[in-house]
Motif scaffolding. Structure first.
Motif, short mmCIF file in Angstrom:
data_model
loop_
_atom_site.label_atom_id
_atom_site.label_comp_id
_atom_site.label_asym_id
_atom_site.label_seq_id
_atom_site.Cartn_x
_atom_site.Cartn_y
_atom_site.Cartn_z
N PRO A 157 0.80 -1.23 0.00
CA PRO A 157 0.00 0.00 0.00
C PRO A 157 0.83 1.28 0.00
CG PRO A 157 -0.92 -1.59 1.54
CD PRO A 157 0.40 -2.14 1.09
N ASN A 158 2.11 1.19 0.34
CA ASN A 158 2.98 2.37 0.30
C ASN A 158 3.41 2.74 -1.12
OD1 ASN A 158 3.75 3.11 3.29
ND2 ASN A 158 3.76 0.88 3.17
N TRP A 159 3.20 1.81 -2.08
CA TRP A 159 3.64 2.06 -3.45
C TRP A 159 2.50 2.07 -4.47
CZ3 TRP A 159 6.36 -2.98 -2.19
CH2 TRP A 159 7.44 -2.78 -1.34
N GLU A 160 1.58 1.13 -4.29
CA GLU A 160 0.64 0.85 -5.36
C GLU A 160 -0.54 1.83 -5.38
OE1 GLU A 160 -0.27 -0.14 -8.57
OE2 GLU A 160 1.19 -1.64 -7.91
N LYS A 161 -1.07 2.07 -6.56
CA LYS A 161 -2.26 2.90 -6.70
C LYS A 161 -3.44 2.25 -5.99
CE LYS A 161 -1.60 3.15 -11.21
NZ LYS A 161 -1.75 3.50 -12.63
N SER A 355 8.96 19.69 -10.03
CA SER A 355 8.93 18.24 -10.31
C SER A 355 10.21 17.60 -9.78
CB SER A 355 8.83 18.01 -11.82
OG SER A 355 9.02 16.65 -12.17
N ASN A 356 10.13 16.31 -9.49
CA ASN A 356 11.35 15.55 -9.23
C ASN A 356 11.29 14.20 -9.93
OD1 ASN A 356 10.27 13.48 -7.39
ND2 ASN A 356 10.13 15.11 -5.86
N THR A 357 12.46 13.70 -10.28
CA THR A 357 12.57 12.39 -10.89
C THR A 357 13.95 11.84 -10.60
OG1 THR A 357 12.18 11.10 -12.92
CG2 THR A 357 13.43 13.14 -13.14
N ALA A 358 14.22 10.63 -11.06
CA ALA A 358 15.50 9.97 -10.81
C ALA A 358 16.07 9.41 -12.10
CB ALA A 358 15.32 8.84 -9.79
N LEU A 359 17.37 9.19 -12.10
CA LEU A 359 18.01 8.36 -13.12
C LEU A 359 17.93 6.94 -12.58
CD1 LEU A 359 19.69 8.38 -15.81
CD2 LEU A 359 21.71 8.34 -14.34
N THR A 385 3.08 5.98 -12.70
CA THR A 385 2.22 7.07 -13.09
C THR A 385 2.62 8.28 -12.24
OG1 THR A 385 0.53 6.37 -11.51
CG2 THR A 385 0.34 5.55 -13.78
N LEU A 386 1.91 9.39 -12.39
CA LEU A 386 2.29 10.62 -11.70
C LEU A 386 1.24 11.03 -10.66
CD1 LEU A 386 3.64 12.80 -14.65
CD2 LEU A 386 4.96 11.44 -13.01
N VAL A 387 1.75 11.66 -9.61
CA VAL A 387 0.91 12.21 -8.56
C VAL A 387 1.41 13.61 -8.25
CG1 VAL A 387 0.15 11.98 -6.15
CG2 VAL A 387 0.42 9.93 -7.56
N VAL A 388 0.49 14.54 -8.06
CA VAL A 388 0.85 15.88 -7.60
C VAL A 388 0.52 15.97 -6.11
CG1 VAL A 388 0.46 18.36 -7.82
CG2 VAL A 388 0.43 16.90 -9.86
N LEU A 389 1.54 16.25 -5.31
CA LEU A 389 1.36 16.43 -3.87
C LEU A 389 1.53 17.90 -3.51
CD1 LEU A 389 3.40 13.51 -2.20
CD2 LEU A 389 0.97 13.56 -2.76
N ASN A 473 4.29 7.86 -8.68
CA ASN A 473 3.39 7.34 -7.64
C ASN A 473 4.14 6.55 -6.57
OD1 ASN A 473 3.55 5.35 -9.97
ND2 ASN A 473 2.53 4.05 -8.49
N TYR A 474 5.25 5.91 -6.94
CA TYR A 474 6.06 5.18 -5.97
C TYR A 474 6.61 6.12 -4.92
CZ TYR A 474 10.21 2.68 -4.20
OH TYR A 474 11.17 2.11 -3.40
N ARG A 475 7.16 7.25 -5.38
CA ARG A 475 7.73 8.20 -4.44
C ARG A 475 6.63 8.90 -3.63
NH1 ARG A 475 11.55 7.03 -4.16
NH2 ARG A 475 13.14 7.98 -5.47
N ALA A 476 5.53 9.24 -4.27
CA ALA A 476 4.46 9.95 -3.59
C ALA A 476 3.88 9.12 -2.44
CB ALA A 476 3.34 10.31 -4.57
N GLY A 477 3.96 7.80 -2.56
CA GLY A 477 3.48 6.92 -1.49
C GLY A 477 4.49 6.69 -0.39
#
Length: 540
Positions: A157-161, A355-359, A385-389, A473-477
């Motif tokens: 639940p910490n990662w998945e939609k 925005s943030n992202t990773a290599l 996918t993307l989430v706006v926090l 969505n992984y990071r947002a969770g």
């Protein structure tokens, strides 16, 4: 007395890899289920009694499975076709099984000629196992009864939609095992208990000391220590190769990932007073390197593969300038056109300014002048996918400080990746780079106080100031131990894979300029590590 030898074969974290192929480069690679199939058939020829288990994360992970999920769902799932043909006895639900949505997972389960196990994923209302079967009983003619209990990391639940796991509850794996292992021993009267757990080890196997943050994501060590009655523990999720090890009398195994090998446990049993007892057990890892791929398996995916290769080689646009990636450490120390581009795609899709992202991987090649879908999926390898926090300046700083722990400074002044991002497996995907704010990280300073500059639109970002930030969505969770994001208001959810958003952006704009605005940098005492290294090389 009668003797009995059982071979338990485990795959885990295959992640859609069938052919010995790197889709990003389209070159041969020493991996894939076709090679593992050769090993499985070889083991079956050598052992009269074999139990074959997939430990999860099998239906997601490559362009093959992505293309199937998006464009070919009317056909049978290619991964299930293969596991059925190879005569698997059981599968376990992994966290990535949910990535393409619950209906695709249920379709895979319906098509399987073997049961999918997970005792701790339960119906939120009834508490009964959600997927129906918590365990498997395998009784060999004139041989022992084997019980296989399936468990899944409770951290999903910490990662998945939310819509992919609606109606489910993810119970503690150790407490669930404490319920079911005695049941298998006492009620089912099994002679051997195998626990197949899609999770790994958060503690050192020898000392029990933590090797990662104790979140409950990887409870393998506790299963060995706190659940009496387990004979064999099959694990995964961490992509490690672990074998030849016993923890508190439990033989453990983890077979790596991507079909790079096959895990094997050999159990010797002896019948005394009408019951079989374990007299010896050992685990080992069988490498796929140099193994000839199974031609029957290759034939099963040819129809899918032709469609995938055609899709991957479709030209979609052009890069003006240099957006290739040659030095991953350099990319993580100063702003780079590839990262800036992905962040700009995310901001465009979300309609926000930060925005943030990773290599994600050190093998990411970046984009050449002429871009195809193959280049997109080789750079953005996850179905995020993307989430706006909505976050505060304080949360932004905490997240940057977390990312800043990626670096360690050696005594000679050189920079290396810290162990917490390398062990127990590489986690380069947990180092984020931002667009829309200005910041500096000084790795000469103690961890936790490395962010020396933090601005928004040229002014200091105040602790209470609110920003809308787009991230995956992984990071947002909270994935990657970014716990500061938990509880932040969700402003917008964008349920389209980022790789698809990138492709659509390139298709729309046709020509993409490789730009870099140098809004952030990493320093050593305020000086560029790259400049210091160049100076050292010059003087040395």
């Amino acid at each position: 007395m009668e003797n009995f030898r059982l071979g338990i074969l485990e795959t885990s974290d295959v992640h859609g890899n069938v052919l010995p192929l790197n889709y990003g480069t389209n070159r041969p690679a020493e991996l894939g289920l076709a090679k593992v199939a050769t090993l499985i058939k070889r083991e079956r020829d050598l052992n009269h009694a074999v139990l074959t288990i997939d430990n999860g994360d099998v239906i997601q992970g490559t362009p093959l499975t992505y293309h199937f999920a998006k464009f070919q769902r009317e056909k049978p799932n290619p991964m299930i076709k293969i596991l059925n043909a190879l005569g698997y006895d059981a599968g376990v639900i992994g966290n990535h099984e949910f990535n393409y949505g619950l209906e695709l997972l249920k379709q895979a389960i319906r098509e399987s000629r073997y049961p999918w196990l997970s005792a701790n994923i339960v119906n939120a209302e009834t508490g009964e196992p959600y997927f129906g079967q918590p365990y498997l009983i395998k009784a060999f003619p004139n041989g022992p009864r084997i019980g296989v209990l399936g468990l899944t990391t409770q951290y999903i639940p910490n990662w998945e939609k939310e819509e992919h796991i609606r109606g489910m509850r993810f119970d503690d794996a150790v407490k669930t095992a404490q319920k079911w292992v005695p049941f298998l021993r006492e009620k089912e009267q099994v002679d051997l208990v195998v626990v197949s757990y899609h999770g790994g080890f958060e503690r050192d196997l020898d000392t029990g000391e933590p090797i990662e943050t104790l979140t409950g994501e990887n409870q393998g060590y506790q299963l060995c220590m706190d659940v009496p009655g387990i004979d064999v523990l099959l694990t995964g999720h961490q992509h490690r190769q672990l074998s030849g090890v016993t923890v508190n009398g439990v033989v453990i195994l983890q077979p790596g990932c991507n079909g790079m090998g096959l895990g094997k446990v050999t159990v010797d049993m002896r019948k005394e007073n009408g019951r079989y007892h374990v007299v010896g057990k050992v685990s080992e890892w069988l490498s796929s390197e140099g193994v000839e791929p199974d031609q029957d398996v290759i034939a099963m995916v040819q129809e899918y593969e032709r469609a995938v290769q055609e899709w991957l080689d479709q030209p979609i646009g052009h890069i003006q300038g240099d957006m290739t990636a040659s030095d991953p450490m350099l990319i993580r120390m100063e702003d780079h056109p590839l990262i800036e581009f992905i962040n700009r795609v995310q901001m465009d899709a979300a309609g926000v300014e930060v925005s943030n992202t990773a290599l994600f991987d050190n093998q990411s090649p970046g984009f050449p002048r002429d871009v195809t879908m193959r280049h997109v999926v080789s750079n953005y390898i996850y179905p995020n996918t993307l989430v706006v926090l909505r976050v505060t300046g304080q949360i932004v700083k905490e997240a940057l400080e977390k990312s800043a722990t990626y670096f360690d400074l050696e005594a000679d002044g050189s920079v290396r990746v810290s162990d917490e991002f390398l062990k127990p497996k590489p986690q380069h995907y947990n180092y984020d780079m931002w667009e829309g704010i200005e910041y500096e990280i000084d790795i000469k300073r103690p961890k936790g106080s490395r962010v020396t500059v933090l601005k928004y639109k040229g002014k200091p970002l105040e602790a209470h100031q609110e920003l809308d930030v787009v991230m995956n969505n992984y990071r947002a969770g909270g994935g990657g131990d970014y716990v500061m994001y938990k509880g932040c208001p969700v402003v917008k959810d964008i349920p389209i894979d980022v790789s698809e958003l990138i492709a659509n952006y390139i298709l729309e704009h046709k020509i993409i300029n490789a730009t870099v605005n140098h809004n952030w940098r990493v320093t050593i005492g305020g000086q560029s590590p790259i400049a210091l290294k160049n100076e050292s090389d010059k003087n040395g």
